[in-house]
Design an enzyme around this catalytic site. Structure first.
Site: not given
Length: 231
Positions: A10, A52, A83-85, A197-199
């Site tokens: 994700m 989401q 993932t943060n979200t 956000c991990t991206e």
């Protein structure tokens, strides 16, 4: 060494960063030919992203709870939601298994407070920047003051994540957008900025700004390394 359970995918681009950071951390900690003991369930992000957008967080929670149970069954001693979200459903995931969940916001707050940061900017998806599940974890439970971009800035940050970074697209113009928004957070009093956000760490890093950046992928991975190697 304990086994780390990872719920990834994700997006899978950021899961690569987790895998690399955790294994590099274990090698640095233990030396030799050591690598991390990991059980990974990499989910399909497309249906989760649709849930989401529809606001069906219970449906998303069901997918992640199944993934958490699978890594526990595979021998994991803890679980990370990579993932943060999706920490929006961290409580449901934690309740679905008998192993501890290492929360990304708690790990991040621990490092910020250690470094003496009290007011911090937050970049992430619109869900992370606007909803309470993440900001309140930082503020009410950890005593941090959190500032986020204005409405237009939040939309720019969110759209770049989903339309570019989650697809592995790195755009120099988008980096300029992020750096502009980051500077606005500093003008609002932020002493540092969370890459929540991990991206995002794929697009900007400390070489691009003098403002201290806290990359949640690296922080969460380091927390997992500490946990796996603790007695």
């Amino acid at each position: 060494m304990k086994t780390i359970g990872m719920i990834g995918g994700m997006s899978w681009e950021s899961t690569l960063g987790y895998y690399r950071e955790i294994n590099q951390g274990i090698k640095a900690r233990l030396g030799g030919l050591h690598s991390a003991k990991i059980v990974l369930n990499s989910v399909d992000f497309d249906p989760i992203e649709k849930l989401q957008r529809e606001g069906d967080w219970q449906g998303a929670a069901d997918i992640l709870c199944d993934a958490a149970r699978s890594v526990e069954a595979g021998g994991a001693d803890c679980v990370l939601i990579c993932t943060n979200t999706m920490h929006k459903v961290a409580a449901e995931v934690e309740q679905s298994v008998g192993i501890p969940l290492l929360h990304i916001a708690d790990a991040t707050a621990e490092v910020l407070l250690r470094d003496g940061i009290r007011k911090v900017g937050l970049l992430g998806t619109a869900f992370t920047m606007e909803q309470a599940f993440y900001k309140d974890r930082l503020s009410s439970q950890n005593g941090l003051e959190v500032v986020v971009p204005n409405e237009a800035g939040r939309k720019e940050v969110h759209d770049i994540i989903y339309n570019e970074l989650c697809l592995g697209v790195i755009n120099a113009n988008s980096r300029d957008v992020y750096l502009r928004i980051l500077a606005e957070l500093v003008e609002d009093g932020a002493e540092a900025v969370i890459l929540g956000c991990t991206e995002i760490g794929m697009l900007i890093n400390q070489a691009h700004t003098e403002t201290p950046l806290y990359d949640t992928t690296a922080i969460h991975a380091a927390k997992a390394v500490d946990w796996a190697t603790s007695s």
